[in-house]
Each structure stands twice: as structure tokens, then as C-alpha cells.
Design an enzyme around this catalytic site. Structure first.
Site, PDB file in Angstrom:
ATOM      1  CE  LYS A  83     -19.751  19.779  -5.329  1.00 48.45           C
ATOM      2  NZ  LYS A  83     -18.393  19.241  -5.529  1.00 48.45           N
ATOM      3  CG  ASP A 143     -19.948  16.937  -8.311  1.00 50.75           C
ATOM      4  OD1 ASP A 143     -18.940  16.756  -7.602  1.00 50.75           O
ATOM      5  OD2 ASP A 143     -21.053  16.429  -8.054  1.00 50.75           O
TER       6      ASP A 143
END
Length: 476
Positions: free
Chosen positions: A157, A197
Site C-alpha cells: 500500500k 485508492d
């Protein structure tokens, strides 16, 4: 209808309370209580202040530690300690220039958490709240989510504390170019494949990939979420919202029910919420709420596809506030409040982490909610989850219910490697198949004495595949 008060003034108190709860531990069995407490105390000492990360680990370890105690090979290989330490956490400076010639500095991050079953895979988030704790929590959750899909994907991430809101396209482009100039040193189609995201949509992916392509002098599938014109996949933007609703449908089908005819509350108004609403409408449900950071609207007549089209235009093109919906369609608007006390059958939290606390969960139960499917990452805190479980509310955790996005990202990688494009029907059927398999795995690992704990099933089902790979590799 008794609407709930804003949580904003209680945030610091709740974080402090939650930190104390994590350190004290709340194990799922007495036999694991000492191990869990000791493990969490050690983790919080090693990673001070990383509240979101501690919360994510605690939620998983309540189920995984008892499982490890029953399987000595994981204990002997010290898997849980190894699993909670990222392979590497990269932090870098991003300098960029605004339209007035002023130079700004932001922080960029990439947490490469675990690549035991495939290259690192996970999104990039551009938001002022981004810090190492948030990205470690998201990366840790990604381990289990990616494992549950059965695709060969590791977990990572990344992102930045850059806020794209209020910035011009040229400013966002300059930031993305500067960000990718540094990030490109650490990614690649067999190493680490980022995606979008919060704050990173198709526009940002285009700028990021354009710079990456220039730097490596090649056209390769090293980023997913791309535009259809340059290697993207159909239904990628729909996938997380669709998958969240498909998981709800699987949970309900398992008890002889369905989404059809149900009143649904949805939080958020971004990509995930929009396509969750679209799929709920398609399956015959009725959505009565949608929200953003300023508040929520309540439309008892239901948000049909015409109204949804207005929301998409409002949020994706005009960058407006959800309060404008109430002015156009005469719906009720509640400033600085959340939708969890609206009477409903089903709830779909699709905004962000920690949006459902214990009070919210009690409100949902009191108002008739029978099932929750998480479209966001960890939107329900541990106290809220406990309330749902104690009241027999079906609970689909984000690591299972919102895995549709990464599943279609994996399909985009396959299409890129084959230099081909799959049609929408094939992709949608493949997505349904992945979600069906995830539900089955959660059901198998989470059912005991006729009762299914989907959170436990997701935690153990996701853990086993990664842990077995780590054991097979030996010490590395």
C-alpha cells in the site's frame, strides 16, 4: 426518526479508549488470552503511535493466534511476528510546483508488506490523513484480502499526504509526475504493482503511468486502474462496489434470502458507494442514504438510477457536496452526521476506516439492520463488530467483501500480459466467481456449531495460504 450526533468531537477520546482496549486484549478464547496480550504489548512497543495498524492486527490476531496454537508449524516458524513486520517501508520527499510558482513539499510512501504468494499489490491513496500507520494497516489488511481471492498477489500500500481537493488538473499532474519519479525506483510488473485508492482515480493513474512509462522506456502492466485506451480493464471502477454487494447477496443466499426488496443504507459517495448503489438497484434493493465528509442525505423514496446519475455527475465531474442532492430532489440533509440510525434492512459502509463505532452498531441493530457488508477498509471498529456478532447481524468484513477491486486488478494484469481485452460480461462473471469463492472460504473457516463468523473465516482463510508459503520458504 432519531438521528445520531456527530462523532467528530469524540474522536480523540475514542482513539484513546481503543488503544487501551488493544493493549488489554479481547481474545476470542481464554486459551489464547496471554499470547494475544503479550503479542499486542510487544507490537505497540515496537510501533508506538500506530493506532490504525494496531487495530488491524488485533482484529486479525484474535482469530489467528488460537489457530496458530493448534498448528505448531506456524508457531515454530514464528509466522505471526514475521507477518506483522513489513518487508520494507519506504518514505520519500515529493517536491512540486503549484500554478502560482510556489513550491510545496509532501511525503510519499510505499509499504511493501508481504510477497509470499505474488508481487506486492495494493493501491495508492492521496489524502491529508495518510501516514505510516494508515498505510501499514491497509497493507496488512491487503495480505488477507489478496490471499482470499486465490490470485497470485502479494500485499502493499502507498500514497501521500497530498490533498488533490481544490487543486487544478495541472497541479495534480505536476504532483503525480514528481511522486512517480521517486516511486518508480521500487515498482515493476514482477515486483510491485500499485493501483488507485482514495484520491487516486483514473485521472491520477493516467499521470502516474505516463511518467512511469517515460522513465522505464517501456509499456508494461506495472500499474492497474488505467484508462481503457492504454491497458485498463472494463468494470475496474465498478468492481469494489459490485463485489461488496455480491458478498452481501452470497451471505443472504446462504440463509435463503436476497437483496431484493431490502431497504439499504450506504455511506460515502465516491467510487465504491456509487457502484454499490448501482448493483443494489440492479438486484432489486432500495438505497435511501448517501454521504460525504459534510453529512448525509436521507431519501425515503430511494436513490434510483436517475438520481444516482446526478450523484455521479456531482461528485465525479463538479466535485460538489452531497448537500446539493437534497436541494435538487427535496431529500432530507443532515449536516455533520452519519446515516447509521436510519431504519434499514442492510448496511453498506463505503466511506472510510472507523466510521461505525459501538453506538452506531447499536443504532443499526435497534433500527432493524440484519446484515452489514463493508465496502471500505476497516470501517467498523472492534466494539461495533462485537455488537453485530452479539446480535446475530451477518457481518461481511472488508478484507472479504471489498476484494472485488483487487480481483479485477489481477484480471487487468492478466489482460496486460496477454496483450488482450476481456469483455464486460466475462469480467463480471469472473468477479462473481471470485466473490463466491471468497464467501465459501470464509464460510468453511468461520462456521462452527451451525453459526458462521465471517470475520473469523476471512482471517483464518486468508492467513493459511500466506503462512503455508512462508513456512515453505524457510527463513528469509
Amino acid at each position: 426518526m432519531n438521528m445520531i450526533p456527530s462523532h467528530k468531537n469524540k474522536q480523540y477520546a475514542k482513539v484513546a479508549t481503543h488503544k487501551a482496549a488493544i493493549i488489554n486484549g479481547a481474545p476470542s478464547s481464554n486459551s489464547a488470552s496471554l499470547d494475544l496480550k503479550s503479542f499486542m504489548e510487544d507490537l505497540t512497543k515496537r510501533t508506538p503511535g500506530e493506532i490504525e495498524f494496531h487495530q488491524a492486527v488485533h482484529e486479525v490476531m484474535c482469530d489467528v493466534i488460537p489457530y496458530v496454537n493448534e498448528h505448531n508449524k506456524y508457531k515454530e516458524a514464528n509466522i505471526i511476528e514475521r507477518l506483522t513486520e513489513p518487508d520494507r517501508s519506504i518514505m520519500f520527499r515529493v517536491n512540486w510546483e503549484d500554478d502560482n510558482g510556489r513550491i510545496h513539499t509532501n511525503r510519499g510512501y510505499r509499504v511493501q508488506f508481504n510477497n509470499s504468494i505474488g508481487p506486492y499489490k495494493g493501491g495508492l491513496r492521496f489524502h491529508p490523513t495518510v501516514n505510516l500507520s494508515v498505510l501499514k494497516f491497509l497493507g496488512f489488511e491487503q495480505i488477507f484480502k489478496n490471499s482470499l481471492t486465490n490470485l497470485p498477489l502479494g500485499a502493499g500500500k502507498g500514497g501521500s499526504d497530498f490533498n488533490p481537493q481544490g487543486r487544478t488538473d495541472r497541479e495534480i499532474m505536476r504532483f503525480c509526475i514528481a511522486f512517480m519519479t521517486e516511486l518508480s525506483k521500487y515498482i515493476g510488473n514482477t515486483v510491485d504493482i500499485p493501483a488507485g485508492d482514495i484520491g487516486v482515480g483514473e485521472r491520477e493513474i493516467g499521470y502516474l503511468y505516463g511518467q512511469y512509462k517515460k522513465l522505464v522506456n517501456g509499456f508494461e502492466g506495472s500499474i492497474t486502474g488505467k484508462g481503457l485506451e492504454f491497458g485498463g480493464s472494463l468494470i475496474r471502477k465498478e468492481a469494489t462496489g459490485y463485489g461488496c454487494v455480491y458478498f452481501m447477496e452470497e451471505m443472504l443466499n446462504n440463509i435463503g434470502d436476497s437483496v431484493r426488496g431490502k431497504t439499504c443504507v450506504v455511506s460515502g459517495s465516491g467510487n465504491v458507494a456509487q457502484y454499490a448503489i448501482e448493483k443494489i438497484n440492479h438486484l432489486g434493493g432500495r438505497v435511501v442514504t448517501v454521504s460525504d465528509s459534510s453529512g448525509f442525505i436521507y431519501d425515503p423514496e430511494g436513490i434510483d438510477n436517475v438520481k444516482l446519475g446526478h450523484i455521479m455527475s456531482l461528485k465525479n465531474i463538479d466535485r460538489g457536496r452531497i448537500s446539493e442532492y437534497s436541494e435538487k430532489f427535496k431529500a432530507q440533509y443532515f449536516s455533520n452526521k452519519t446515516p447509521w440510525s436510519v431504519p434499514c434492512d442492510l448496511a453498506f459502509p463505503c466511506a472510510t476506516q472507523n466510521e461505525i463505532y459501538e453506538f452506531d452498531a447499536h443504532e443499526l441493530v435497534k433500527n432493524g439492520c440484519k446484515a452489514v457488508s463493508e465496502g471500505a477498509n476497516m470501517p467498523t471498529n472492534s466494539d461495533g463488530i462485537r455488537v453485530f456478532q452479539q446480535n446475530n447481524v451477518l457481518f461481511g468484513p472488508g478484507k472479504a467483501a471489498n476484494a472485488g477491486g483487487v480481483a479485477v486488478s489481477g484480471m487487468e494484469m492478466s489482460q496486460n500480459s496477454q496483450h488482450s481485452n476481456w469483455d464486460k460480461e466475462h469480467l463480471d462473471e469472473s468477479l462473481k466467481g471470485v466473490i463466491k469463492d471468497i464467501h465459501k472460504k470464509c464460510y468453511i473457516f468461520g462456521t462452527q456449531s451451525g453459526k458462521t463468523n465471517y470475520l473469523k473465516g476471512a482471517n483464518i482463510g486468508g492467513f493459511k495460504k500466506v503462512a503455508d508459503a512462508m513456512v515453505a520458504y524457510g527463513i528469509n
